[in-house]
Design a protein around this motif. Structure first.
Motif, PDB file in Angstrom:
ATOM      1  N   THR A   1       1.002  -1.114  -0.064  1.00  4.16           N
ATOM      2  CA  THR A   1       0.115  -0.036   0.094  1.00  4.16           C
ATOM      3  C   THR A   1       1.055   1.299   0.077  1.00  4.16           C
ATOM      4  N   SER A   2       0.246   2.311  -0.202  1.00  6.51           N
ATOM      5  CA  SER A   2       1.119   3.531  -0.642  1.00  6.51           C
ATOM      6  C   SER A   2       1.961   4.171   0.670  1.00  6.51           C
ATOM      7  N   GLY A   3       1.531   3.598   2.057  1.00  9.45           N
ATOM      8  CA  GLY A   3       2.131   4.200   3.008  1.00  9.45           C
ATOM      9  C   GLY A   3       1.664   5.254   3.539  1.00  9.45           C
ATOM     10  N   THR A   4       0.492   5.974   3.132  1.00 15.12           N
ATOM     11  CA  THR A   4       0.320   7.210   3.508  1.00 15.12           C
ATOM     12  C   THR A   4      -0.076   7.530   5.340  1.00 15.12           C
ATOM     13  N   THR A   5      -0.522   6.109   5.580  1.00 13.26           N
ATOM     14  CA  THR A   5      -0.987   6.196   6.856  1.00 13.26           C
ATOM     15  C   THR A   5      -0.016   5.351   7.781  1.00 13.26           C
TER      16      THR A   5
ATOM     17  N   GLY B   1      -8.272   7.859  -6.295  1.00 10.13           N
ATOM     18  CA  GLY B   1      -6.926   8.043  -5.564  1.00 10.13           C
ATOM     19  C   GLY B   1      -7.342   8.763  -4.432  1.00 10.13           C
TER      20      GLY B   1
ATOM     21  N   ARG C   1     -10.135  10.065   5.815  1.00  9.60           N
ATOM     22  CA  ARG C   1      -9.732   8.797   6.424  1.00  9.60           C
ATOM     23  C   ARG C   1      -9.925   8.970   7.965  1.00  9.60           C
TER      24      ARG C   1
ATOM     25  N   GLN D   1      -9.053   0.802  -3.049  1.00  9.25           N
ATOM     26  CA  GLN D   1      -8.058   1.147  -2.526  1.00  9.25           C
ATOM     27  C   GLN D   1      -6.806  -0.179  -3.071  1.00  9.25           C
ATOM     28  N   THR D   2      -5.754  -0.041  -2.810  1.00  7.43           N
ATOM     29  CA  THR D   2      -4.889  -1.083  -3.247  1.00  7.43           C
ATOM     30  C   THR D   2      -5.376  -2.436  -2.809  1.00  7.43           C
TER      31      THR D   2
ATOM     32  N   ASP E   1     -15.937   9.591 -11.037  1.00  4.99           N
ATOM     33  CA  ASP E   1     -15.164   9.425  -9.781  1.00  4.99           C
ATOM     34  C   ASP E   1     -15.333   8.137  -9.223  1.00  4.99           C
ATOM     35  N   ASN E   2     -14.236   7.436  -9.087  1.00  6.15           N
ATOM     36  CA  ASN E   2     -14.545   5.976  -8.575  1.00  6.15           C
ATOM     37  C   ASN E   2     -13.446   5.721  -7.269  1.00  6.15           C
TER      38      ASN E   2
ATOM     39  N   ASP F   1     -11.996   4.720   5.941  1.00  2.00           N
ATOM     40  CA  ASP F   1     -12.463   5.998   5.541  1.00  2.00           C
ATOM     41  C   ASP F   1     -13.853   6.195   5.954  1.00  2.00           C
TER      42      ASP F   1
END
Ligand code: ATP
Ligand code: MG
Length: 631
Positions: free
Chosen positions: A242-246, A365, A495, A390-391, A386-387, A480
Motif C-alpha cells: 500500500t502507499s504508506g500514507t498512514t 485515488g 480517512r 484501495q490497493t 469518480d471511483n 475511510d
C-alpha cells in the motif's frame, strides 16, 4: 427497482450464480469446482479448484485471435520515444523474459521484485512472472533505497529486475544505484539483478556475479517458447505494498482467478472498454491503478494500453490531450491531483485537441472535490466518473457503472456500491448508519473476487488490520469515513485517522476542505487538526490560491483569510472554521498525489514531519514551515 439496483442486488443475493457467469469471461484450463469457498471467513477462495493463468488471458488469447492488433503503446516525453507492440510481439517479448527467468532458476511461487521506470520491459517483467507462476512485486520507482530495502526483506525476492535509470522532468533518476544501496541495507537481498540498460546512466556500477544485462540475456532467448504454467485460481499473482500514507505499508496479496474475472468484468461494466480500443491510465506501474488499469485490465479486455513515461506538463500542458487525440483514446483514467494541476493551465491546451474518441474520464485515488469535478466535466464535455477504491480491493468499490446503467453523476460523489461489494456505512458500534449519517465505510465479507486474499506472509495482520473494527459483525474496514444520501449516492469524507475533534465535535478534513475550496480563488487546500489546549484540536488550513497577487501584501492576505473563514462559517458553521488559513504555492504530496497530512500536521504542531521518502516536492513542506513562522 432500477436496472442497476437489480443487477447489484443479484450480485449479492445470488452471488455464486452471478460470479459463475462472470467467470466465463476468462479462459480456464480447468473449470472451477466451487465458485466461492467462504468457509473460513474473512479468508475466501474464489473459483476454488479452477486453474488458469493471468498472462495467458491477457496476452496469448488475444495473440492467437488478433495477433496484429496493438497491445502496448509506449510513449516517453522524457526520452522522446514511441514504441508499439502488437499482441503477437508482446507475447514474444514476454516469452523471452520468461525464458530468462527460468534459466535463472525462478520457479512457481518465487518472488520477482520489479523496480523499474515506465518502460515496456516493466510490462514484460510483470507478465513473464505470472506466466510461469512466479509472484511479482512491483515497487514504485519513486521510493528511495530504505523503502525499497524494507520491501525486499518482506517479499524476499529470488531475483530483481531494474533499469540503469529513469527520467523524471528531464532529470536522470539512478535506479540501479538505488537498487545497490537497497541491497546493501536488506537482510535478504536477491541472488540476481537483471538490468535494462537504457544508456541513461553511463558507467553505473556493476556487481560481479550478481548483475546481469537484460539485452545480452534476451539475445540468448530470441526464439524462446515458454508455455504457460497453469496455476490454481487462488495462487498468488502478485504482492503490492500500500502507499504508506498512514504508516507502515502492508503487502497486499492478490490471487489469480478472482483478479482476472473481476478485472475483465470491470472493463465492461465500469470502464466501458472494448477490444481494439485504447486505454490511457496516467498512473505508474508501481501503484495499484498501474497493475489493474495500465497492465492487466485493458490487456484482458483486448485493448491497447498506453505506458506513459512523463509528466502532465512536459513539453507543455497539452501533452495528455494530444495523446488522446493521436492514439484515439477511448478510456482515460487519472487522479484528481493531476486534474487540479491541469486546471491551473491555459484552457487553450484542452480546447485545441480533438477528444472525440474519448468516452469517459475516470478519476480515483483521493477525494474529487465538486469544483474540480464540475470543471473537468464541463471542459471535456464527457462524463467524468469518480471511483473509490484501495490497493487492497484492486478495483472500484464505489462508482457509477455506466456499462450497466447510465445513472446521472453527482459532483463530489463516487456514486454507488459496485456489484459484488456488500458495502455499508457503519456506526462505531457496528450498526448501520441511516441516510446522511456519517460513518465508516465497510464491506460485509466475503470480499468479492479480485480483492486482497491476505497480507503477504502475515494472515494475522490481515485480520488485525482489516477485520477487527467490531466484535460483531465481521466487517472489512476501509478506514475511510463516508456518507450515503437519500438517493443512495455515497461521499467519501476522508480517512478515519484524519478526523479533527473540536471540543467534542468530530469533523472530517474533507468536509472543511470542500468548504474552503468553495471560495472561488482557492485552487487547492489541506486542512489538518492541530492540538489545542482548550478545544482539543482546531482545524488549520494551508491553501494555494489561483491568483497569487491577492496574497502578496499583508493586507491582502488578511482579507482573503477572513473571506475563507467566512465561507466555512456559511457552509459548515463556526465550529469548523479554521483557526488559521496559511497561503502557500504548493502542498506536500506523495508521488501518487496523496496529501501528506500527517507531515503537515506534525509541522503545525512543531513535531518532526516523519518519513518523507515518497514526497513529490520537498520545497512544499519547507513552504509550510516558513508560512507557520512568518504569516
Ligand atoms: P496506506 O494504506 O499505506 O496508508 P493509502 O491508503 O494511501 O496507503 P491506497 O490504497 O493507494 O493507499 O489509497 C487508497 C485510499 O485513497 C482510500 O482508502 C481513500 O482514502 C483514498 N481514495 C481513493 N479513491 C478515492 C476517491 N475516489 N475518493 C476519495 N478518496 C479516495
Ligand atoms: Mg490505505
Amino acid at each position: 427497482m432500477g436496472v442497476y439496483e437489480a443487477f447489484y442486488r443479484r450480485s449479492i443475493e445470488e452471488r455464486d450464480a452471478f460470479w459463475a457467469e462472470e467467470a466465463k469471461r476468462i479462459y480456464w484450463h480447468k473449470a472451477p469446482e466451487v465458485i466461492c469457498d467462504d468457509s473460513r471467513l474473512p479468508f475466501v477462495k474464489w473459483f476454488k479448484g479452477g486453474e488458469t493463468n493471468l498472462c495467458y488471458n491477457a496476452v496469448d488469447r488475444h495473440a492467437a485471435e488478433r495477433p496484429n492488433d496493438t497491445a502496448l503503446i509506449y510513449v516517453s516525453t522524457e526520452t522522446n520515444e514511441e514504441k508499439r507492440y502488437t499482441f503477437a510481439e508482446l507475447q514474444r517479448e514476454v516469452e523471452r523474459m520468461a525464458a530468462l527467468y527460468l534459466n535463472l532458476g525462478v520457479q512457481k511461487g518465487d518472488r520477482v521484485l520489479i523496480y523499474m521506470p515506465m518502460i515496456p520491459e516493466a510490462a514484460f517483467a510483470m507478465l513473464a512472472a505470472v506466466r510461469i507462476g512466479a509472484i511479482h512485486s512491483v515497487v514504485f520507482g519513486g521510493f528511495a533505497s530504505a523503502s525499497l530495502a524494507t520491501r525486499i526483506d518482506d517479499a524476499q525476492p529470488k531475483i530483481m529486475v531494474t533499469a540503469d535509470a529513469g527520467m523524471r522532468n528531464g532529470k536522470v533518476v539512478p535506479y540501479k544505484h538505488l537498487v545497490d544501496e537497497a541491497c546493501a541495507l536488506a537482510k535478504t537481498p536477491p541472488e540476481k539483478v537483471i538490468i535494462v540498460d537504457r544508456g541513461l546512466d553511463k558507467g553505473f556500477p556493476r556487481v560481479e556475479g550478481r548483475d546481469l544485462d537484460y539485452a545480452t540475456l534476451r539475445a540468448q532467448h530470441l526464439d524462446a517458447a515458454v508455455s504457460v504454467t497453469w496455476v490454481e485460481s487462488t495462487h498468488p499473482s502478485y504482492i503490492l505494498y500500500t502507499s504508506g500514507t498512514t504508516g507502515k505499508p502492508k503487502g497486499v496479496q492478490r490471487d489469480t482467478g478472482g483478479y482476472a474475472v473481476a478485472l475483465a468484468a470491470s472493463m465492461d461494466y465500469i470502464f466501458c472498454g472494448k477490444a481494439g480500443e485504447t486505454m490511457f491510465a496516467t498512473s505508474d506501474i508501481g501503484w495499484v491503478v498501474g497493475h489493474s488499469y495500465i497492465i492487466y485490465g485493458p490487456l484482458l479486455a483486448g485493448m491497447a494500453t498506453i505506458l506513459y513515461e512523463g509528466t502532465p506538463l512536459r513539453p507543455d500542458p497539452g501533452i495528455w490531450w494530444r495523446m488522446v487525440e493521436q492514439y484515439r483514446v477511448a478510456v482515460m483514467f487519472s487522479a484528481p491531483t493531476a486534474i487540479r494541476v491541469l486546471k491551473k493551465q491555459d484552457p487553450k491546451y484542452l480546447k485545441s485537441a480533438d477528444l472525440s474518441s474519448l468516452k469517459h474520464l475516470f478519476l480515483a485515488g483521493e477525494p474529487l472535490d465538486e469544483t474540480t469535478h464540475k470543471w473537468i466535466h464541463e471542459a471535456l464535455g464527457k462524463p467524468v466518473i469518480d471511483n473509490y477504491w484501495q490497493t487492497e480491493t484492486g478495483w472500484p468499490m464505489l462508482a457509477i457503472c455506466r456499462g450497466i446503467e447510465e445513472k446521472p453523476i453527482k459532483y463530489g460523489s463516487p456514486g454507488f456500491p459496485v456489484y459484488g461489494y456488500n458495502l455499508k456505512i457503519f456506526r462505531e458500534d457496528g450498526t448501520e448508519c441511516g441516510p446522511n449519517e456519517k460513518g465508516i465505510v465497510g464491506i460485509l465479507p466475503p470480499l468479492p473476487p479480485g480483492c486482497l486474499s491476505s497480507v503477504w506472509g502475515d494472515d494475522a495482520r490481515f485480520i488485525s488490520s482489516y477485520f477487527s473494527l467490531f466484535k460483531e459483525p465481521l466487517v472489512y474496514s476501509s478506514a475511510d469515513w463516508g456518507i450515503k444520501d437519500e438517493a443512495g449516492y455515497h461521499f467519501i469524507l476522508g480517512r478515519t485517522d484524519d478526523v479533527i475533534n473540536v471540543a467534542g465535535h468530530r469533523l472530517g478534513t474533507r468536509e472543511i476542505e470542500e468548504a474552503v475550496q468553495a471560495h472561488t480563488t482557492i485552487a487547492e487546500v489541506a486542512v489538518v487538526g492541530v492540538r489545542d489546549e482548550v478545544k482539543g484540536q482546531v482545524p488549520v488550513a494551508f491553501a494555494v490560491v489561483k491568483d497569487p497577487s491577492r496574497v502578496e501584501t499583508e493586507q491582502g492576505r488578511q482579507a482573503l483569510e477572513a473571506e475563507v473563514k467566512q465561507k466555512v462559517d456559511e457552509l459548515l458553521g463556526a465550529i469548523a472554521r479554521p483557526q488559521r488559513v496559511y497561503f502557500v504555492s504548493a502542498l506536500p504530496k506523495t508521488r501518487s498525489g496523496k496529501m501528506l497530512r500527517r507531515s503537515i500536521q506534525a509541522l503545525a504542531e512543531g513535531r518532526d514531519p516523519g518519513d518523507l521518502t515518497t514526497i513529490e516536492d520537498r520545497s512544499a513542506l519547507e513552504q509550510i514551515a516558513e508560512a507557520l513562522k512568518t504569516q
